[in-house]
Design a protein around this motif. Structure first.
Motif, PDB file in Angstrom:
ATOM      1  N   TYR A 160      63.594  -8.898  73.067  1.00  0.00           N
ATOM      2  CA  TYR A 160      63.733  -8.500  71.664  1.00  0.00           C
ATOM      3  C   TYR A 160      63.354  -9.613  70.692  1.00  0.00           C
ATOM      4  O   TYR A 160      62.838  -9.343  69.614  1.00  0.00           O
ATOM      5  N   ILE A 219      64.017   5.848  70.091  1.00  0.00           N
ATOM      6  CA  ILE A 219      64.365   5.567  71.481  1.00  0.00           C
ATOM      7  C   ILE A 219      64.594   6.877  72.215  1.00  0.00           C
ATOM      8  O   ILE A 219      64.828   7.919  71.602  1.00  0.00           O
ATOM      9  N   GLY A 264      61.672   2.641  72.189  1.00  0.00           N
ATOM     10  CA  GLY A 264      62.652   2.134  73.136  1.00  0.00           C
ATOM     11  C   GLY A 264      62.789   3.114  74.292  1.00  0.00           C
ATOM     12  O   GLY A 264      62.853   4.326  74.080  1.00  0.00           O
ATOM     13  N   ASP A 272      65.172   4.131  77.423  1.00  0.00           N
ATOM     14  CA  ASP A 272      66.493   3.933  78.017  1.00  0.00           C
ATOM     15  C   ASP A 272      66.362   3.470  79.459  1.00  0.00           C
ATOM     16  O   ASP A 272      65.569   4.031  80.229  1.00  0.00           O
ATOM     17  N   ILE A 316      65.784  -0.268  76.530  1.00  0.00           N
ATOM     18  CA  ILE A 316      67.110  -0.145  75.920  1.00  0.00           C
ATOM     19  C   ILE A 316      68.128  -0.200  77.055  1.00  0.00           C
ATOM     20  O   ILE A 316      68.188   0.706  77.893  1.00  0.00           O
ATOM     21  N   TRP A 345      75.393   3.634  72.396  1.00  0.00           N
ATOM     22  CA  TRP A 345      74.315   2.667  72.208  1.00  0.00           C
ATOM     23  C   TRP A 345      74.770   1.592  71.224  1.00  0.00           C
ATOM     24  O   TRP A 345      75.275   1.898  70.150  1.00  0.00           O
ATOM     25  N   LEU A 379      68.339  -3.365  69.554  1.00  0.00           N
ATOM     26  CA  LEU A 379      66.928  -3.304  69.159  1.00  0.00           C
ATOM     27  C   LEU A 379      66.776  -3.201  67.650  1.00  0.00           C
ATOM     28  O   LEU A 379      66.061  -3.996  67.034  1.00  0.00           O
TER      29      LEU A 379
END
Length: 178
Positions: free
Chosen positions: A12, A33, A60, A62, A100, A109, A113
């Motif tokens: 990141y 994401i 993103g 997962d 992610i 979450w 990010l």
């Protein structure tokens, strides 16, 4: 056009430096994401529309672990995270892909990010994707939270898996009757 292998940036801090360079050039940053498991037409329509909202699209993906937490299934994902990221890297309208992995066991979450890159627009598929409290938190770290509806009414990864499994099971059962 960016070389597909160079689009995948899992660090990141490194991604943030690149995004800040784009921002310095006056480019609008869009981020979304998802699991992107069994990439289908709904995913591609969604990503294409997301890209049209800005100049740079950050996607993103997962992690396998995160999907197991929020899907609450040991059977998902079907496609491993590295291959899902690679599949997205071949899409011309996707500029950067990252992983992610900050989803807790409850499926929450932690938004590392967007805290790091602070996109101008964050795209979610439906209001059900994130609880109200999380949507409010997301909005704090980006300029605008945009809800983009599902782009394929008849197609979803879960439906594809269930339909395929059912047809395969029916086929097997019919073969044993012969």
């Amino acid at each position: 056009m960016i070389e597909p292998s160079k689009k995948i940036i899992v660090n990141y801090r490194e991604l943030s430096k690149i995004i800040n360079a784009h921002r310095t050039l006056g480019q609008k940053i869009v981020c979304t994401i998802g699991s992107w498991d069994i990439l289908h037409i709904g995913h591609l329509r969604y990503l294409y529309k997301a890209k049209k909202l800005g100049n740079i699209l950050v996607v993103g993906v997962d992690s396998d672990k995160a999907i197991k937490f929020y899907k609450k299934s040991p059977l998902r994902p079907v496609i491993p995270q590295e291959e899902r990221m690679e599949m997205l890297s071949y899409q011309a309208f996707v500029d950067y892909i990252t992983l992610i992995n900050d989803v807790d066991k409850k499926g929450w979450w932690h938004m590392k990010l967007i805290k790091k890159i602070k996109p101008d627009i964050f795209i979610a598929t439906t209001k059900e994707s994130y609880p109200d409290t999380q949507r409010k938190q997301i909005a704090k770290f980006c300029g605008y939270l945009k809800i983009l509806p599902r782009q394929a009414k008849e197609t979803s990864t879960t439906a594809i898996i269930e339909r395929t499994f059912k047809k395969r099971l029916e086929y097997i059962l019919n073969q044993t009757k012969i």
